[in-house]
Design a protein around this motif. Structure first.
Motif, PDB file in Angstrom:
ATOM      1  N   ALA A   1      40.292  12.752  -7.985  1.00  0.00           N
ATOM      2  CA  ALA A   1      40.364  12.549  -6.536  1.00  0.00           C
ATOM      3  C   ALA A   1      38.979  12.256  -5.966  1.00  0.00           C
ATOM      4  N   ALA A   2      37.957  12.963  -6.470  1.00  0.00           N
ATOM      5  CA  ALA A   2      36.587  12.751  -5.983  1.00  0.00           C
ATOM      6  C   ALA A   2      36.105  11.344  -6.333  1.00  0.00           C
ATOM      7  N   GLU A   3      36.419  10.859  -7.532  1.00  0.00           N
ATOM      8  CA  GLU A   3      36.007   9.521  -7.940  1.00  0.00           C
ATOM      9  C   GLU A   3      36.666   8.448  -7.055  1.00  0.00           C
ATOM     10  N   PHE A   4      37.945   8.621  -6.763  1.00  0.00           N
ATOM     11  CA  PHE A   4      38.627   7.669  -5.878  1.00  0.00           C
ATOM     12  C   PHE A   4      37.983   7.666  -4.491  1.00  0.00           C
ATOM     13  N   LYS A   5      37.677   8.875  -3.970  1.00  0.00           N
ATOM     14  CA  LYS A   5      37.097   8.974  -2.641  1.00  0.00           C
ATOM     15  C   LYS A   5      35.703   8.360  -2.600  1.00  0.00           C
ATOM     16  N   LYS A   6      34.921   8.585  -3.688  1.00  0.00           N
ATOM     17  CA  LYS A   6      33.561   8.053  -3.747  1.00  0.00           C
ATOM     18  C   LYS A   6      33.564   6.524  -3.685  1.00  0.00           C
ATOM     19  N   ARG A   7      34.609   5.894  -4.241  1.00  0.00           N
ATOM     20  CA  ARG A   7      34.672   4.421  -4.254  1.00  0.00           C
ATOM     21  C   ARG A   7      35.451   3.852  -3.082  1.00  0.00           C
ATOM     22  N   GLY A   8      35.839   4.725  -2.157  1.00  0.00           N
ATOM     23  CA  GLY A   8      36.455   4.245  -0.926  1.00  0.00           C
ATOM     24  C   GLY A   8      37.957   4.077  -0.991  1.00  0.00           C
ATOM     25  N   PHE A   9      38.624   4.574  -2.022  1.00  0.00           N
ATOM     26  CA  PHE A   9      40.073   4.434  -2.153  1.00  0.00           C
ATOM     27  C   PHE A   9      40.779   5.580  -1.430  1.00  0.00           C
ATOM     28  N   ILE A  10      41.951   5.278  -0.896  1.00  0.00           N
ATOM     29  CA  ILE A  10      42.787   6.266  -0.203  1.00  0.00           C
ATOM     30  C   ILE A  10      44.059   6.453  -1.017  1.00  0.00           C
ATOM     31  N   LEU A  11      44.413   7.689  -1.326  1.00  0.00           N
ATOM     32  CA  LEU A  11      45.604   7.980  -2.109  1.00  0.00           C
ATOM     33  C   LEU A  11      46.806   8.122  -1.195  1.00  0.00           C
ATOM     34  N   GLN A  12      47.865   7.341  -1.439  1.00  0.00           N
ATOM     35  CA  GLN A  12      49.049   7.376  -0.585  1.00  0.00           C
ATOM     36  C   GLN A  12      49.821   8.676  -0.765  1.00  0.00           C
ATOM     37  N   ASP A  13      49.968   9.102  -2.016  1.00  0.00           N
ATOM     38  CA  ASP A  13      50.669  10.358  -2.315  1.00  0.00           C
ATOM     39  C   ASP A  13      49.811  11.127  -3.319  1.00  0.00           C
TER      40      ASP A  13
END
Length: 616
Positions: free
Chosen positions: A6-18
């Motif tokens: 989750a931290a890696e996705f957030k660091k690259r600017g991605f938003i998780l839908q679910d």
């Protein structure tokens, strides 16, 4: 681990839908493919850029993303062991840690009972579907095609009961220890195969035809038909049908109408420039009790034209006499040699035999690009061991929903090589040197030239050694002295839409046989003019490529219409007719479900041949 992802996705600017569902799947991917959180998100970043996705990570994209990870894992395995050949099943077993225990689980010889074969075929299909290629499915993916209950059902048979059990099953006692994973079988005797002059040639220049090419093409068809009728000695010299005359005459020309369809407009006959200057005359068929005509059909008409404006027909000659068409423009010495050869064959009683399986694309269902129908067809062919496997396009179908959306990570050529050629290589390597495969392209093939007539696929020499051959569309070949002609354009469906007919009172109407007979009677793979919408007919290369020089023993015309196998009769010398087996194998995949294919065993002549239409 989920927190790191989750931290890696957030660091690259991605938003998780679910968050919960997506992180759970990502954790599974990391464990299965031995990836760190950073590696996983890096792969997703490249994946989303290639597909043009936004910054929202959706659960619906995870299935395709998993296929990408699986393909990269496969590439790593092959790269480490570049000197070895792996069958498709082997890669999946390595990915799922099943490779070591497989050798002791595989039986030494395939069982021969039909019910065991169906179970084995399904298991083989499930394993192969999850193979090394990126767009193939994972083992836990269940599709409507894979859930079907009935398999390999015989829908129709020609000349007696089903032949599915007549053909030789492999020699189970064959001693071959070269391959510990797959025990090869010994197929039946290799057939002789000769590809007739394949036109046009690969790489040819096309779609530069001129008005002159179209004129010459149509004029030559009418003139050849007129010469053949005259040379037969059964008819008088053709005359100008536009000149008023109370006397009965013979006119030769092409059926046409000013605009629209024949049903809506007056029917016209356009004669040749030689006989009428290319003028047209209206036709009246009221005195005929039966006829079958379509635009572009070249026919002879006996009748009279009392007014000069309308030719009243008393007889329609809708075929070319076989004796005249066969001997036309033939050198006397060559004709004498052919007659001598025919006499020798009749004297010695030579019998041509050929076993083949015929299937036409699409080879994958519309809901995915897993090519499950092709996999199961090859599993069936491995058991039945035909001498020849004839596959007709489309192979990479341009009408497939996923291809229209460009939901792939490969070029069309790469998909063709991986999904089609890759499977066929495994098939011929498993079967040995006796089996041969013929590929016929289609204008719906996204990876091939969009032109008709269509050149053959270019198959590298390394692949041709493995018994993979390709012919043009349309094309002909001779196997064990059995002449086979193929055309993948759906001419039957297009003729059905344009034809008008009248049947004699009380006569049986066999529409499919009539449509197929038009192709043979016109001696043309595509006698319809103007061509149907979407057919890229190039008149500059069509003159020779579309001709049927002689009546084949087997004519293959795949169509969306009802599949069939029928023996057709063509007018021959004297009262004897020449027989031909016409095959419409249907489509191997129909929507999300299974389609049909044909198994044929040719024994000497069409009347003795046995065939079955089989639902996959």
């Amino acid at each position: 681990m989920e927190e790191e992802i989750a931290a890696e996705f957030k660091k690259r600017g991605f938003i998780l839908q679910d968050d919960g569902e997506i992180l759970g799947k990502c954790l599974t991917f990391c464990i299965q493919y031995k990836l760190s959180a950073s590696d996983l998100v890096t792969n997703w970043d490249a994946f989303s850029l290639n597909r043009g996705l936004d910054m929202t990570v959706k659960s619906s994209d995870m299935g395709v993303f998993q296929q990408l990870l699986e393909r990269e894992q496969r590439d790593e395995i092959v790269k480490k062991e570049s000197g070895l050949h792996y069958y498709s099943n082997d890669i999946v077993m390595m990915l799922n840690d099943e490779y070591d225990k497989t050798a002791e689980d595989i039986p030494s010889s395939p069982p021969s009972r039909p019910n065991v074969f169906e179970e084995e075929s399904l298991q083989s299909s499930e394993k192969t579907n999850a193979s090394m290629f990126g767009s193939r499915k994972h083992l836990d993916v269940v599709t409507p095609f894979g859930q079907r209950k009935s398999k390999f059902e015989v829908q129709y048979t020609l000349n007696g009961p089903s032949i599915t059990n007549d053909m030789k099953v492999g020699n189970d006692d064959c001693d071959n220890s070269d391959d510990d994973i797959i025990k090869r079988v010994q197929p039946i005797k290799r057939c002789s195969l000769q590809i007739n002059g394949s036109q046009p040639e690969p790489g040819c220049r096309f779609m530069y035809d001129r008005i002159e090419d179209k004129f010459n093409f149509l004029e030559d068809r009418i003139k050849k038909h007129a010469r053949a009728l005259t040379a037969s000695g059964l008819f008088e010299e053709p005359r100008d049908p536009t000149v008023a005359s109370q006397r009965s005459l013979l006119a030769v020309g092409m059926i046409c109408c000013e605009e629209g369809r024949l049903k809506e407009m007056p029917i016209l006959l356009q004669s040749s420039v030689e006989h009428s200057g290319g003028q047209r005359v209206r036709l009246d068929f009221q005195n005929l009790d039966h006829f079958s005509i379509f635009p572009g059909q070249v026919i002879g008409i006996e009748g009279r034209n009392p007014s000069g404006h309308c030719l009243i027909a008393s007889k329609v000659i809708d075929h070319i006499p076989l004796s005249a068409s066969s001997d036309e423009n033939m050198h006397p010495a060559k004709k004498q040699a052919m007659d001598q050869e025919l006499r020798e064959i009749e004297t010695h009683g030579a019998v041509s035999e050929l076993s083949l399986i015929i299937a036409a694309g699409p080879f994958t269902t519309t809901d995915n690009l897993f090519f499950e129908p092709l996999t199961e067809l090859l599993a069936y062919a491995r058991r039945k061991q035909p001498q020849l496997l004839v596959l007709l396009g489309p192979f990479i179908d341009s009408d497939h929903p996923e291809i229209k959306k460009a939901n792939m990570h490969k070029t069309f050529d790469e998909m063709y090589q991986d999904e089609i050629v890759g499977r066929l290589k495994d098939y011929v390597e498993y079967m040995g040197s006796s089996v041969q495969v013929i590929l016929v392209p289609s204008i719906r093939d996204a990876h091939h030239d969009f032109v008709f007539p269509q050149p053959a696929f270019e198959i590298p020499k390394a692949d041709s050694i493995l018994q993979l051959r390709s012919i043009s569309n349309p094309g002909t070949f001779c196997a064990n002295e059995v002449k086979v002609a193929c055309c993948t354009v759906d001419i039957l469906k297009q003729l059905s839409a344009e034809e008008i007919s009248r049947n004699p009172q009380g006569g049986a109407k066999q529409r499919m046989s009539t449509l197929a007979s038009h192709v043979l009677n016109q001696r043309s793979f595509y006698p319809l003019y103007p061509p149907a919408e979407g057919i890229p007919l190039d008149f500059s290369i069509a003159s020779q490529a579309l001709q049927i020089p002689s009546i084949p023993d087997i004519l293959i015309l795949p169509s969306d219409l009802t599949n069939f196998v029928r023996v057709l009769s063509v007018k021959g010398r004297g009262e004897e007719d020449v027989k031909c087996i016409c095959v419409n194998p249907g489509r191997l995949a129909k929507g999300e479900g299974a389609g049909f294919f044909v198994e044929l065993n040719y024994r000497g002549n069409p009347d003795s041949a046995g065939a079955s239409v089989i639902r996959l």
